[in-house]
Design a protein around this motif. Structure first.
Motif, PDB file in Angstrom:
ATOM      1  N   LEU A  13      16.424 -13.044  24.730  1.00  0.00           N
ATOM      2  CA  LEU A  13      15.262 -12.161  24.706  1.00  0.00           C
ATOM      3  C   LEU A  13      15.465 -10.997  23.726  1.00  0.00           C
ATOM      4  CD1 LEU A  13      12.482 -11.500  25.846  1.00  0.00           C
ATOM      5  CD2 LEU A  13      13.612 -10.253  27.685  1.00  0.00           C
ATOM      6  N   ALA A  14      16.658 -10.412  23.731  1.00  0.00           N
ATOM      7  CA  ALA A  14      16.939  -9.313  22.806  1.00  0.00           C
ATOM      8  C   ALA A  14      16.907  -9.787  21.355  1.00  0.00           C
ATOM      9  CB  ALA A  14      18.299  -8.689  23.126  1.00  0.00           C
ATOM     10  N   LEU A  15      17.425 -10.990  21.090  1.00  0.00           N
ATOM     11  CA  LEU A  15      17.395 -11.539  19.729  1.00  0.00           C
ATOM     12  C   LEU A  15      15.965 -11.871  19.304  1.00  0.00           C
ATOM     13  CD1 LEU A  15      20.566 -13.819  19.824  1.00  0.00           C
ATOM     14  CD2 LEU A  15      20.282 -11.702  18.513  1.00  0.00           C
ATOM     15  N   ILE A  16      15.143 -12.359  20.229  1.00  0.00           N
ATOM     16  CA  ILE A  16      13.734 -12.635  19.920  1.00  0.00           C
ATOM     17  C   ILE A  16      13.019 -11.332  19.582  1.00  0.00           C
ATOM     18  CG2 ILE A  16      11.519 -13.329  20.932  1.00  0.00           C
ATOM     19  CD1 ILE A  16      13.065 -15.563  22.419  1.00  0.00           C
ATOM     20  N   ASN A  17      13.232 -10.302  20.396  1.00  0.00           N
ATOM     21  CA  ASN A  17      12.594  -9.012  20.142  1.00  0.00           C
ATOM     22  C   ASN A  17      13.033  -8.400  18.823  1.00  0.00           C
ATOM     23  OD1 ASN A  17      11.072  -9.065  22.482  1.00  0.00           O
ATOM     24  ND2 ASN A  17      12.615  -7.987  23.680  1.00  0.00           N
ATOM     25  N   ALA A  18      14.277  -8.659  18.433  1.00  0.00           N
ATOM     26  CA  ALA A  18      14.799  -8.141  17.167  1.00  0.00           C
ATOM     27  C   ALA A  18      14.453  -9.053  15.989  1.00  0.00           C
ATOM     28  CB  ALA A  18      16.316  -7.968  17.259  1.00  0.00           C
ATOM     29  N   LYS A  19      13.823 -10.202  16.283  1.00  0.00           N
ATOM     30  CA  LYS A  19      13.479 -11.207  15.263  1.00  0.00           C
ATOM     31  C   LYS A  19      14.688 -11.596  14.417  1.00  0.00           C
ATOM     32  CE  LYS A  19       8.666 -10.045  15.197  1.00  0.00           C
ATOM     33  NZ  LYS A  19       7.440 -10.138  14.510  1.00  0.00           N
ATOM     34  N   SER A  20      15.782 -11.860  15.090  1.00  0.00           N
ATOM     35  CA  SER A  20      17.062 -12.167  14.452  1.00  0.00           C
ATOM     36  C   SER A  20      17.043 -13.520  13.742  1.00  0.00           C
ATOM     37  CB  SER A  20      18.172 -12.177  15.500  1.00  0.00           C
ATOM     38  OG  SER A  20      19.388 -12.588  14.942  1.00  0.00           O
ATOM     39  N   PHE A  21      17.728 -13.580  12.613  1.00  0.00           N
ATOM     40  CA  PHE A  21      17.833 -14.853  11.901  1.00  0.00           C
ATOM     41  C   PHE A  21      18.776 -15.817  12.614  1.00  0.00           C
ATOM     42  CE2 PHE A  21      21.319 -12.454   9.974  1.00  0.00           C
ATOM     43  CZ  PHE A  21      22.329 -13.394   9.903  1.00  0.00           C
ATOM     44  N   TRP A  22      19.542 -15.327  13.595  1.00  0.00           N
ATOM     45  CA  TRP A  22      20.442 -16.200  14.349  1.00  0.00           C
ATOM     46  C   TRP A  22      19.689 -17.225  15.172  1.00  0.00           C
ATOM     47  CZ3 TRP A  22      23.932 -11.715  16.365  1.00  0.00           C
ATOM     48  CH2 TRP A  22      24.875 -11.400  15.389  1.00  0.00           C
ATOM     49  N   ILE A  23      18.451 -16.915  15.535  1.00  0.00           N
ATOM     50  CA  ILE A  23      17.666 -17.845  16.357  1.00  0.00           C
ATOM     51  C   ILE A  23      16.328 -18.144  15.680  1.00  0.00           C
ATOM     52  CG2 ILE A  23      18.748 -17.304  18.576  1.00  0.00           C
ATOM     53  CD1 ILE A  23      16.261 -15.498  19.094  1.00  0.00           C
ATOM     54  N   THR A  24      16.381 -18.393  14.384  1.00  0.00           N
ATOM     55  CA  THR A  24      15.170 -18.679  13.622  1.00  0.00           C
ATOM     56  C   THR A  24      15.125 -20.147  13.219  1.00  0.00           C
ATOM     57  OG1 THR A  24      15.061 -16.431  12.766  1.00  0.00           O
ATOM     58  CG2 THR A  24      13.896 -18.106  11.523  1.00  0.00           C
ATOM     59  N   LYS A  25      13.946 -20.728  13.366  1.00  0.00           N
ATOM     60  CA  LYS A  25      13.681 -22.094  12.922  1.00  0.00           C
ATOM     61  C   LYS A  25      12.406 -22.091  12.098  1.00  0.00           C
ATOM     62  CE  LYS A  25      15.449 -24.797  16.837  1.00  0.00           C
ATOM     63  NZ  LYS A  25      15.044 -25.738  17.915  1.00  0.00           N
ATOM     64  N   GLU A  26      12.193 -23.173  11.365  1.00  0.00           N
ATOM     65  CA  GLU A  26      10.940 -23.368  10.640  1.00  0.00           C
ATOM     66  C   GLU A  26      10.284 -24.647  11.128  1.00  0.00           C
ATOM     67  OE1 GLU A  26      11.575 -23.410   6.423  1.00  0.00           O
ATOM     68  OE2 GLU A  26      11.620 -21.225   6.325  1.00  0.00           O
ATOM     69  N   VAL A  27       8.958 -24.637  11.130  1.00  0.00           N
ATOM     70  CA  VAL A  27       8.205 -25.815  11.533  1.00  0.00           C
ATOM     71  C   VAL A  27       6.989 -25.936  10.627  1.00  0.00           C
ATOM     72  CG1 VAL A  27       6.834 -24.599  13.283  1.00  0.00           C
ATOM     73  CG2 VAL A  27       7.201 -27.050  13.500  1.00  0.00           C
ATOM     74  N   LYS A  28       6.650 -27.175  10.297  1.00  0.00           N
ATOM     75  CA  LYS A  28       5.444 -27.458   9.510  1.00  0.00           C
ATOM     76  C   LYS A  28       4.295 -27.665  10.489  1.00  0.00           C
ATOM     77  CE  LYS A  28       3.686 -28.982   5.463  1.00  0.00           C
ATOM     78  NZ  LYS A  28       3.809 -28.332   4.199  1.00  0.00           N
ATOM     79  N   LEU A  29       3.309 -26.793  10.419  1.00  0.00           N
ATOM     80  CA  LEU A  29       2.142 -26.883  11.294  1.00  0.00           C
ATOM     81  C   LEU A  29       1.037 -27.668  10.609  1.00  0.00           C
ATOM     82  CD1 LEU A  29       2.035 -23.171  12.501  1.00  0.00           C
ATOM     83  CD2 LEU A  29       2.886 -25.136  13.779  1.00  0.00           C
ATOM     84  N   LYS A  30       0.510 -28.658  11.303  1.00  0.00           N
ATOM     85  CA  LYS A  30      -0.585 -29.469  10.779  1.00  0.00           C
ATOM     86  C   LYS A  30      -1.760 -29.343  11.738  1.00  0.00           C
ATOM     87  CE  LYS A  30       2.641 -32.633   8.642  1.00  0.00           C
ATOM     88  NZ  LYS A  30       3.133 -33.983   8.525  1.00  0.00           N
ATOM     89  N   PRO A  31      -2.743 -28.531  11.374  1.00  0.00           N
ATOM     90  CA  PRO A  31      -3.853 -28.289  12.304  1.00  0.00           C
ATOM     91  C   PRO A  31      -4.789 -29.486  12.456  1.00  0.00           C
ATOM     92  CG  PRO A  31      -4.268 -27.205  10.222  1.00  0.00           C
ATOM     93  CD  PRO A  31      -2.893 -27.790  10.127  1.00  0.00           C
ATOM     94  N   ARG A  32      -5.323 -29.609  13.670  1.00  0.00           N
ATOM     95  CA  ARG A  32      -6.384 -30.570  13.967  1.00  0.00           C
ATOM     96  C   ARG A  32      -7.510 -29.770  14.591  1.00  0.00           C
ATOM     97  NH1 ARG A  32      -3.144 -35.249  17.060  1.00  0.00           N
ATOM     98  NH2 ARG A  32      -1.794 -35.840  15.344  1.00  0.00           N
ATOM     99  N   ASN A  33      -8.673 -29.900  14.031  1.00  0.00           N
ATOM    100  CA  ASN A  33      -9.843 -29.149  14.509  1.00  0.00           C
ATOM    101  C   ASN A  33      -9.588 -27.644  14.527  1.00  0.00           C
ATOM    102  OD1 ASN A  33     -11.217 -31.599  14.945  1.00  0.00           O
ATOM    103  ND2 ASN A  33     -10.347 -31.760  17.001  1.00  0.00           N
ATOM    104  N   GLY A  34      -8.858 -27.159  13.536  1.00  0.00           N
ATOM    105  CA  GLY A  34      -8.643 -25.722  13.386  1.00  0.00           C
ATOM    106  C   GLY A  34      -7.531 -25.117  14.214  1.00  0.00           C
ATOM    107  N   LYS A  35      -6.731 -25.960  14.892  1.00  0.00           N
ATOM    108  CA  LYS A  35      -5.615 -25.400  15.637  1.00  0.00           C
ATOM    109  C   LYS A  35      -4.442 -26.370  15.664  1.00  0.00           C
ATOM    110  CE  LYS A  35      -7.198 -26.745  20.248  1.00  0.00           C
ATOM    111  NZ  LYS A  35      -7.526 -26.278  21.587  1.00  0.00           N
ATOM    112  N   ALA A  36      -3.247 -25.798  15.859  1.00  0.00           N
ATOM    113  CA  ALA A  36      -2.023 -26.596  15.922  1.00  0.00           C
ATOM    114  C   ALA A  36      -1.222 -26.149  17.138  1.00  0.00           C
ATOM    115  CB  ALA A  36      -1.196 -26.412  14.652  1.00  0.00           C
ATOM    116  N   ASN A  37      -0.489 -27.083  17.726  1.00  0.00           N
ATOM    117  CA  ASN A  37       0.362 -26.759  18.868  1.00  0.00           C
ATOM    118  C   ASN A  37       1.624 -26.048  18.389  1.00  0.00           C
ATOM    119  OD1 ASN A  37      -1.292 -27.886  20.846  1.00  0.00           O
ATOM    120  ND2 ASN A  37      -0.429 -29.927  20.490  1.00  0.00           N
ATOM    121  N   LEU A  38       2.031 -25.047  19.155  1.00  0.00           N
ATOM    122  CA  LEU A  38       3.287 -24.363  18.864  1.00  0.00           C
ATOM    123  C   LEU A  38       4.444 -25.207  19.380  1.00  0.00           C
ATOM    124  CD1 LEU A  38       2.274 -20.729  19.882  1.00  0.00           C
ATOM    125  CD2 LEU A  38       2.622 -21.598  17.568  1.00  0.00           C
ATOM    126  N   PRO A  39       5.624 -25.073  18.781  1.00  0.00           N
ATOM    127  CA  PRO A  39       6.789 -25.820  19.280  1.00  0.00           C
ATOM    128  C   PRO A  39       7.095 -25.452  20.735  1.00  0.00           C
ATOM    129  CG  PRO A  39       7.268 -24.745  17.179  1.00  0.00           C
ATOM    130  CD  PRO A  39       5.944 -24.242  17.624  1.00  0.00           C
TER     131      PRO A  39
END
Length: 170
Positions: free
Chosen positions: A41-67
């Motif tokens: 939670l502390a790392l998420i709040n600090a937006k740390s690169f230790w817990i960062t991932k990337e995802v390719k979002l492909k919208p359907r009907n104007g929205k995409a599901n979050l991981p």
């Protein structure tokens, strides 16, 4: 990566239970999971690169599901210039985009697991788990201590380690 077995050994040593155990593996793992949740939670709040991932979002009907492990939004690629809005477990976007996000770590299930964090946090897991098991402080105290310590650790963090060109001499 932090080996759970190593943290458990360190905690048992701190408790003085190397030869004669009073705490079971599930008790220790429960304390480790409390620490893990607060560290995450502390790392998420600090937006740390230790817990960062990337995802390719492909919208359907104007929205995409979050991981499923989505913890918090960081950024989109530099060329993304559309509007977006988070709604529940989805994001409203008009076009494909690559999103960086902070993720929720999996809980520890057994002693053979690994914690997907750098080894520099090993001591934090040992100290706070030991404190919880000793009864030196409760979960609320641990939350505040971890948050303050993580803030200090990531204060100088930008997007990762600084890369500098090597000096070249002719």
């Amino acid at each position: 990566m932090i080996e759970v077995r190593d943290v458990v050994t360190s905690v048992l040593y701190g408790l003085g239970e190397n030869a004669n155990r009073k705490h079971s593996d599930p008790e220790i793992i429960d304390a480790l999971n409390i620490v893990l949740r607060y560290v995450n939670l502390a790392l998420i709040n600090a937006k740390s690169f230790w817990i960062t991932k990337e995802v390719k979002l492909k919208p359907r009907n104007g929205k995409a599901n979050l991981p499923t492990d989505f913890g918090g939004f960081k950024s989109f690629e530099d060329d993304f210039d559309s509007k977006y809005k988070f709604v529940g477990n989805t994001i409203k976007i008009d076009k494909e985009a690559t999103m960086a996000y902070t993720y929720i770590l999996d809980p520890i299930e057994n002693i053979d697991d690994e914690i997907d964090l750098p080894y520099v946090l090993f001591d934090m897991f040992s100290r706070y788990s030991l404190g919880l098991l000793n009864g030196n402080f409760g979960a609320d105290t641990v939350a505040g201590l971890i948050s303050a310590e993580i803030q200090k650790m990531v204060a100088g963090e930008s997007s990762g380690p600084i890369e500098r060109p090597m000096p070249f001499f002719v």
